[in-house]
Design an enzyme around this catalytic site. Structure first.
Site, mmCIF file in Angstrom:
data_model
loop_
_atom_site.group_PDB
_atom_site.id
_atom_site.type_symbol
_atom_site.label_atom_id
_atom_site.label_comp_id
_atom_site.label_asym_id
_atom_site.label_seq_id
_atom_site.Cartn_x
_atom_site.Cartn_y
_atom_site.Cartn_z
ATOM 1 N N THR A 26 0.845 -1.199 0.000
ATOM 2 C CA THR A 26 0.000 0.000 0.000
ATOM 3 C C THR A 26 0.875 1.241 0.000
ATOM 4 O O THR A 26 1.718 1.424 0.869
ATOM 5 C CB THR A 26 -0.912 0.039 1.247
ATOM 6 O OG1 THR A 26 -0.097 0.033 2.425
ATOM 7 C CG2 THR A 26 -1.872 -1.137 1.262
ATOM 8 N N ASN A 28 1.611 4.975 0.660
ATOM 9 C CA ASN A 28 1.085 5.939 1.638
ATOM 10 C C ASN A 28 1.222 7.377 1.146
ATOM 11 O O ASN A 28 2.255 7.751 0.593
ATOM 12 C CB ASN A 28 1.845 5.800 2.960
ATOM 13 C CG ASN A 28 1.527 4.503 3.679
ATOM 14 O OD1 ASN A 28 1.753 3.428 3.130
ATOM 15 N ND2 ASN A 28 0.995 4.603 4.871
ATOM 16 N N GLU A 78 -3.901 4.824 2.401
ATOM 17 C CA GLU A 78 -3.000 3.830 1.813
ATOM 18 C C GLU A 78 -3.656 3.209 0.585
ATOM 19 O O GLU A 78 -4.734 2.644 0.684
ATOM 20 C CB GLU A 78 -2.706 2.719 2.823
ATOM 21 C CG GLU A 78 -2.104 3.226 4.114
ATOM 22 C CD GLU A 78 -1.620 2.087 4.997
ATOM 23 O OE1 GLU A 78 -1.415 0.966 4.471
ATOM 24 O OE2 GLU A 78 -1.462 2.321 6.206
#
Ligand code: ADP
Ligand code: MG
Length: 147
Positions: A26, A28, A78
């Site tokens: 993910t 950020n 995310e």
């Protein structure tokens, strides 16, 4: 309401929660991007479109949660881009449009249950984004105006 919501920002390092080890990295966003989120975009799982730099536009799922680094006073955003990249893209500009909401955040009894839930989210995102009103956002000028 605030969807679709367009935003972009630099990809920063997260907290090493091991998303990549789960096979679901993910990317950020920094606090500056999170701080602009409209108040009515609550925590939970969203789906939409994303592109890295001037690259192709791919489907994405995004988790909005509370950011432990800021003692849960700030949200975190995310994005998992539904595409296999050859390399990491820390420091690059990620552009996203959040199109719809999937579900609230929740905790899971096991890692397997968490991974299964995320894979369900990814399948739901893939299906929903095929709707004509969502597909047209993939072609939005927002994604071609990255400098
Ligand atoms: P972090 O805690 O630093 O966010 P992750 O394990 O979540 O670490 O990995 C995120 C990083 O993986 C992203 O910042 C990006 O550079 C890279 N990455 C590679 N493929 C993807 C993808 N499909 N979606 C999101 N990030 C990806
Ligand atoms: Mg991450």
């Amino acid at each position: 309401k605030s969807l679709p919501y367009f935003c972009r920002g630099e990809v920063v390092r997260g907290f090493g929660r091991g998303s990549k080890e789960l096979g679901i990295p993910t990317a950020n966003f920094p606090v500056s991007v999170v701080d602009h989120l409209p108040a009515d975009i609550g925590t939970g799982i969203y789906y939409g479109w994303a592109c890295v730099g001037n690259g192709d536009v791919f489907k994405m799922v995004m988790s909005i949660g509370w950011n432990p680094y800021y003692k849960n006073t700030k949200k975190s955003m995310e994005t998992h881009v539904i595409h296999t990249f050859k390399e990491d893209f820390y420091g690059e500009i990620l552009s996203v449009v959040m199109v719809g909401y999937i579900r609230p955040e929740r905790s899971y009894d096991s890692l397997e249950a968490l991974i299964a839930a995320i894979n369900n989210d990814i399948e739901e995102a893939k299906l929903k984004l095929e709707l004509p009103e969502h597909l047209k956002l993939k072609e939005d000028n927002f994604f071609t105006s990255v400098t």
